[in-house]
Design an enzyme around this catalytic site. Structure first.
Site, PDB file in Angstrom:
ATOM      1  CD  GLU A 294      -2.523   1.228   2.713  1.00 36.16           C
ATOM      2  OE1 GLU A 294      -2.820   0.115   3.214  1.00 36.16           O
ATOM      3  OE2 GLU A 294      -2.855   2.301   3.239  1.00 36.16           O
TER       4      GLU A 294
ATOM      5  CD  GLU B  67      -3.598   7.604   5.536  1.00 38.74           C
ATOM      6  OE1 GLU B  67      -4.507   6.795   5.810  1.00 38.74           O
ATOM      7  OE2 GLU B  67      -2.406   7.268   5.416  1.00 38.74           O
TER       8      GLU B  67
END
Length: 339
Positions: free
Chosen positions: A156, A161
């Site tokens: 990932e 974020e």
């Protein structure tokens, strides 16, 4: 976005439900190639405005519950459009993806939100995400990221974020194989400008922090990003060198990137970097699909991070405050992949 089960997604590509237990292999799988130093990249995939809606081979709306335990229910394309949560601004061709800010939802309930996933999978390249606005507010958890099959084995890559009132962007890799993937500044030179938050990228269901780097530019996230009229995030995934990420505020976007002839070797020191000398990039990251989403609360935004954020009350109670989500929206100018 941290979650063991994030690839176990129910995805509805407009009319047909797709098995999400481990995502499908695209007929258009992208293959990584070793890139020469100083390379000028060429567009392979470019998505803007209606491109996110018109072709089921491009993007799909993920439907259902949030795998990180968030207080949202992800909408199908038809539902998202009918509720005004996903649409194209006719004035500038930007894509808006919003959290519902009008419905009555009980404390601890689930608000309508959007998660879209690319149908294409990639094994390297230059990924560019241009947005003029990102979701902000207590309890929000917006992200632009990529994920491989059978998390965490396929890896990932979190490009954008953060949660709640976080000031700066957090970039993170998550690996899941027994092949080493760590991150550290190996010498006195400035390999990247960000601050290391963790050095071991290995992630599991119960230990999924990964190896994060925090940007030092307050224009890279939330209110600072929006006040600067947004900007561009770029991931350079080079199987021979590693991973590098940049953030450019609107006024600092390189001319070659504006001209769609990007040459990352001229961009200066990245905000984050993970060297292939300390991480087996090829083994740990493959068949990545891009995701754009916004969840509420969940494992990260609703945990200890909420209590430390200065946000009032409990995260689960914030869900009931519809006006808190008026600014919880993405305004996306384009997404591009170069090779």
């Amino acid at each position: 976005m941290h979650s063991f089960s994030k690839v176990f997604l129910a995805a509805l590509p407009f009319t047909a439900l797709v098995d999400g237990n481990s995502y499908w292999h695209s007929r258009h799988r992208r293959t990584a190639r070793r890139q020469p130093a100083g390379k000028t990249y060429m567009i392979e995939d470019f998505y803007q405005g209606q491109d996110f809606f018109k072709d089921v081979l491009d993007w799909t709306f993920v439907v259902g519950s949030d795998p990180t335990g968030g207080n949202v229910i992800y909408q199908s394309q038809s539902d998202a459009q009918s509720k005004g949560l996903a649409y194209v601004n006719a004035c500038d061709n930007s894509l808006i993806l919003a959290v519902d800010s009008t419905s009555t939802v009980a404390a601890g309930g689930r608000r309508a939100s959007i998660r879209i996933m690319s149908r294409q999978s990639y094994n390297g390249g230059l990924f560019v995400f241009d947005a003029s606005y990102m979701p902000v507010g207590c309890s929000t958890w917006p992200s632009f990221w990529t994920v491989g099959p059978n998390w965490p084995l396929g890896g990932e890559i979190d490009i954008v974020e953060g949660v709640n009132n976080q000031d700066t962007n957090q970039m993170t890799l998550h690996s899941g194989t027994n092949q080493t993937c760590t991150n550290e500044k190996t010498n006195s030179t400035n390999q990247f400008t960000g601050q290391i938050m963790g050095t071991n990228c290995y992630s599991t269901e119960h230990a999924d922090s990964g190896c994060g780097i925090e940007d030092t530019d307050t224009r890279s996230f939330a209110y600072g990003f929006n006040n600067a009229e947004g900007g561009v995030f770029a991931l350079l995934w080079d199987i021979s060198a590693g991973m590098s990420m940049w953030h450019f505020a609107r006024t600092d976007i390189p001319e070659d990137l504006i001209a769609q002839t990007p040459k990352p070797s001229t961009w200066g020191t990245p905000a984050g970097s993970w060297s292939s000398q300390t991480c087996d990039i090829t083994t740990n990251f493959y068949d990545q699909k891009m995701i754009i989403d916004t969840t509420i609360c969940g494992d990260w935004a609703g945990g200890n991070a909420y209590a430390r954020s200065g946000c009032p009350g409990k995260c689960s109670d914030m869900v009931a405050n519809a006006t808190n989500y008026v600014d919880a929206k993405w305004v996306i100018n384009y997404v591009a992949v170069y090779q």
